[in-house]
Write a protein that holds these residues in place. Structure first.
Motif, short mmCIF file in Angstrom:
data_model
loop_
_atom_site.label_atom_id
_atom_site.label_comp_id
_atom_site.label_asym_id
_atom_site.label_seq_id
_atom_site.Cartn_x
_atom_site.Cartn_y
_atom_site.Cartn_z
N GLY A 140 8.17 1.75 19.11
CA GLY A 140 6.90 1.49 17.85
C GLY A 140 7.24 2.31 16.92
N TYR A 141 6.89 2.06 15.70
CA TYR A 141 7.29 2.91 14.56
C TYR A 141 6.13 4.02 14.32
N ALA A 156 -2.04 11.89 10.78
CA ALA A 156 -3.13 12.68 11.20
C ALA A 156 -3.31 12.33 12.75
N LYS A 157 -2.97 10.64 13.21
CA LYS A 157 -3.17 10.49 14.62
C LYS A 157 -2.10 9.75 15.22
N SER A 158 -1.01 9.77 14.50
CA SER A 158 0.12 9.16 14.97
C SER A 158 1.46 9.95 14.64
N ALA A 159 2.56 9.40 15.14
CA ALA A 159 3.80 10.09 14.84
C ALA A 159 4.74 9.20 14.77
N GLY A 160 5.95 9.45 14.19
CA GLY A 160 6.96 8.32 14.08
C GLY A 160 8.66 8.99 14.05
N GLU A 165 19.57 -0.19 27.02
CA GLU A 165 18.93 -1.48 26.40
C GLU A 165 18.38 -1.05 25.27
N ASP A 166 18.16 -2.05 24.22
CA ASP A 166 17.75 -1.70 22.88
C ASP A 166 16.27 -2.22 22.98
N VAL A 167 15.19 -1.21 23.13
CA VAL A 167 13.86 -1.15 23.07
C VAL A 167 13.09 -1.15 21.74
N SER A 168 13.91 -0.79 20.52
CA SER A 168 13.36 -0.93 19.34
C SER A 168 12.86 -2.25 19.12
N PRO A 169 12.09 -2.31 18.04
CA PRO A 169 11.36 -3.39 17.28
C PRO A 169 12.58 -4.63 17.27
N VAL A 170 13.69 -4.02 16.34
CA VAL A 170 14.71 -5.02 15.94
C VAL A 170 15.43 -5.54 17.50
#
Ligand SMILES: C[S@@+](CC[C@H](N)C(=O)[O-])C[C@H]1O[C@@H](n2cnc3c(N)ncnc32)[C@H](O)[C@@H]1O
Length: 739
Positions: free
Chosen positions: A597-598, A645-649, A667-672
């Motif tokens: 996830g981003y 504040a509440k998330s990280a990327g 494996e490619d677990v990214s959104p793309v």
């Protein structure tokens, strides 16, 4: 029977900058893999025994195997290479296709540490074999991440012979698109460890006279973030003196190089296996015309070399007038100060042929040959040609004493490669070396005002077929200014503090590209020697395109609030200066969540990362996945992170995200990656047939080539190799700011 390849070509703009012949990808025309003049000319030159012609022609008209190099600083490269050996190779071994065994990738024996692989695989295998498709995806993403570089095998030889050390000052005179520069840069970074980059004290200046091609160079070398790199855009034959503070006492002195690569523009007939249009367009006059420029570039390189330094002269041409003739003239001009080094004991396993000390010259387009300059002069005595060929095209009388046999000519049939020519020269340690029977030579002259050493030279008539050095064609220098940031700059001080960089971070080496006083958006790091060069030279005079590497950047946090963030390219450089307690520890599970996830929320992450993020007050951190978390890698993985504040990327672009994912999870677990998987499954179900290529995978190609003339398209698979003049494979991305 040589097979034909279907391609249509149009004549490019005709300079020696890499686009003399531009292939168009179309099936309309067939180019035959033969040329009677080519064969007749080279048979006369006796570049091999008569019985070798058949295997030579057969090899020249067959497809070149794909070769790739595992790149990066030594430790990182070795780790990835081991991964290929232990993870991929077993999966690719013992495969059969249509009842036939498929050759597994094999390591090239003569390349140090076995970092180069060669593959001979048909498209249908890649299309239909799950194992090869998986390997293809791995190669594509690691190429994008800068860890793998597709490069023609023979093009890898020159940097190896130069034996570059981290403290060397190195010049690559004709560097674009940059595959050899990348190798030179890797050698400068040989002391890096796999988790951090040591800042080398040496320097690489990668230069090319074609502005557009310098941008390929920036992209290519940007894959190895280096504070020791400068890219310039100058005519190498008149490269200006660069001033640096003198070691002894005050004042400035001319920078001299320990190592120089002169991989000069050439007619490129050694690349016939890739650039099939040369079969049709091969001409006898092009090599004679290039000889003069090649000689002027080599002579300038010889002048810029330190006493005891090494210089490689190389071309991807078979032609002696572009090779031995250039070296012979330069050696005679240097009056014994230079010699060709015997490299027969280097790169054991590489099959090479000795250089020649006799050859002839074709003096017109129809192939009239004259064995000596005297014979040629006699033949044209009663004619009044506007231009005459240079005497240096012919072997000098003392050719035998110059040890031209120490040059190496690589022929395609010997080890299934392209053809190539390389010679290693050494400058005497003492400048007063005595002449070894050197002959006087008539040299091509430069215009007085262009002479970098300020010695006026006389005008001369242009020799037949000779082209002007293309210098810096048609581009007005308009780069953004480069300036070192004052160490008491408030914005910078605050930025470094919030990134938790230790007080010994070399902030005096940080520069920005903007006008002084403007808000700093990107911050670049150089080493000391580049700082010295920038402070003592006019960047416009040396046509500086880029230098150092971008390590941190400004990040808008909404409203008027701004902060600095780490950049992926700069992680290994800043890492030694980040306080250990400020590095966030993460598990493999955390990494998966962050890749998938981003901007996952803190709640989606595990302890202790979740709590650490809640405790931290800053906005950008380095995240570490310890090596104990992975079975495949012996070194920790460090990645830049943004904390809201509440998330990280993760601060990774899409391709880097996919590369990390494939490497860590197979494996490619990214959104793309997920999107691609969905598409592929949909297509498979629809067609109930073979899997089709999806974005980022070109159908049936393991690592498809990008041909010259396609620079404006972004290729799915960058090919960084070769860079030879005649339509070589080139990088497409053009983004000066990237590095
Ligand atoms: C054989 S290619 C170099 C390939 C490169 N060394 C590599 O490995 O990627 C020759 C290069 O010389 C450049 N060139 C042509 N004339 C030049 C000159 N006078 N000075 C500097 N570069 C020149 C061309 O633009 C071209 O990029």
């Amino acid at each position: 029977m040589p097979r034909s390849r279907k391609q249509k070509f149009n004549k490019g703009k005709g300079k020696h900058g890499g686009d003399v012949w531009k292939p168009e990808r179309t099936d309309k025309w067939e180019i035959p893999s033969e040329n009677a003049k080519f064969r007749a000319y080279y048979e006369k030159q006796k570049i091999m025994q008569p019985e070798e012609w058949e295997p030579f022609m057969k090899s020249m008209s067959s497809t070149l195997p794909l070769t790739f190099r595992v790149t990066g600083s030594r430790a990182i490269a070795e780790e990835l290479n081991d991964f290929i050996k232990t993870h991929h190779l077993p999966l690719l071994t013992g495969i059969t296709f249509a009842g036939e065994p498929v050759e597994a990738p094999k390591q090239v024996s003569w390349y140090p540490q076995g970092l180069v692989w060669q593959l001979n695989i048909g498209k249908s295998v890649v299309r239909k074999s799950d194992e090869f498709r998986h390997f293809q995806r791995f190669l594509v993403y690691e190429t994008d991440a800068g860890n793998i570089s597709r490069q023609e095998l023979v093009s890898m030889i020159p940097p190896l012979l130069l034996d570059v050390q981290p403290h060397h000052y190195v010049m690559d005179m004709c560097a674009a698109p940059g595959s050899k520069s990348a190798q030179l840069l890797e050698a400068l970074h040989a002391a890096d460890v796999s988790t951090a980059s040591a800042i080398p004290s040496g320097l690489l200046i990668a230069n090319d006279s074609e502005y557009k091609r310098t941008h390929m160079l920036v992209h290519q070398t940007g894959r190895l973030a280096s504070p020791a790199l400068m890219v310039t855009n100058l005519d190498a034959s008149g490269y200006p003196n660069i001033k640096i503070p003198s070691e002894h006492g005050s004042g400035l002195t001319n920078l001299k190089f320990d190592r120089i690569l002169a991989d000069v523009p050439c007619s490129g007939d050694g690349t016939l296996r890739k650039n099939v249009n040369i079969w049709r367009d091969w001409s006898l006059s092009i090599p004679n015309g290039l000889h003069s420029l090649q000689l002027r570039i080599l002579l300038r390189g010889m002048k810029m070399l330190k006493a005891g330094g090494l210089l490689v002269y190389s071309t991807c041409s078979l032609n002696p007038v572009e090779n031995e003739a250039v070296l012979a003239a330069a050696l005679n001009q240097s009056a014994g100060e230079f010699s060709i080094v015997d490299v027969s004991d280097q790169l054991p396993g590489l099959i090479r042929r000795p250089g020649m000390d006799t050859w002839t010259v074709a003096t017109n387009k129809d192939g009239t040959i004259h064995d000596t300059y005297a014979e040629y002069e006699k033949a044209i005595a009663d004619k009044e040609p506007p231009k005459r060929l240079l005497p240096t095209l012919w072997p000098p009388e003392n050719a035998k004493s110059l040890h031209l046999e120490r040059c190496m000519r690589i022929l395609p049939q010997d080890q299934d490669t392209g053809a190539f020519f390389v010679a290693l020269l050494q400058k005497a340690r003492r400048p007063d070396a005595t002449s070894s029977g050197a002959q006087e030579v008539v040299l091509p002259k430069r215009k007085a005002e262009d002479d970098p050493d300020g010695q006026p030279e006389q005008k001369r008539t242009k020799a037949d077929g000779e082209e002007e050095a293309d210098g810096v064609v048609g581009h007005v220098y308009s780069e953004q200014p480069f300036y070192y940031i004052d160490e008491d700059n408030e914005q910078m001080k605050e930025g470094l503090r919030t990134l938790n960089l230790s007080p010994n971070f070399p902030s005096h080496l940080l520069f920005a590209r903007a006008s002084k006083g403007d808000t700093i958006r990107s911050v670049f790091l150089t080493n000391e020697i580049i700082r010295s060069i920038l402070l003592n030279n006019d960047t416009e005079r040396i046509r500086l395109i880029n230098c150092g590497t971008k390590v941190i950047a400004e990040h808008s946090t909404g409203g008027s609030s701004r902060a600095f963030r780490f950049l992926h390219d700069g992680v290994s450089l800043v890492l030694p200066y980040v306080k250990p307690e400020e590095i966030l520890q993460a598990s493999l599970e955390d990494l998966k969540v962050l890749l998938a996830g981003y901007n996952p929320t803190f709640e989606e992450l595990q302890e202790p990362l979740r709590n650490a993020l809640l405790d931290k007050t800053g906005t950008s951190y380095l995240l570490r996945i310890p090596s104990s978390e992975s079975q495949s890698f012996k070194q920790p993985l460090n990645l830049p992170l943004w904390k809201a504040a509440k998330s990280a990327g993760l601060l990774l672009d899409k391709k880097a995200r996919s590369a990390v994912s494939l490497r860590m999870f197979g494996e490619d677990v990214s959104p793309v990656g997920k999107e691609q998987g969905k598409k592929r499954r949909g297509k498979e179900a629809e067609a109930a047939g073979p899997a089709e290529a999806v974005d980022g995978e070109q159908e049936g190609e393991l690592m498809p080539e990008v041909l010259d003339g396609e620079e404006d398209e972004l290729p799915a698979f960058p090919d960084s190799s070769g860079g030879e003049i005649a339509g070589a494979e080139e990088e497409a991305t053009i983004d000066t700011q990237r590095a």
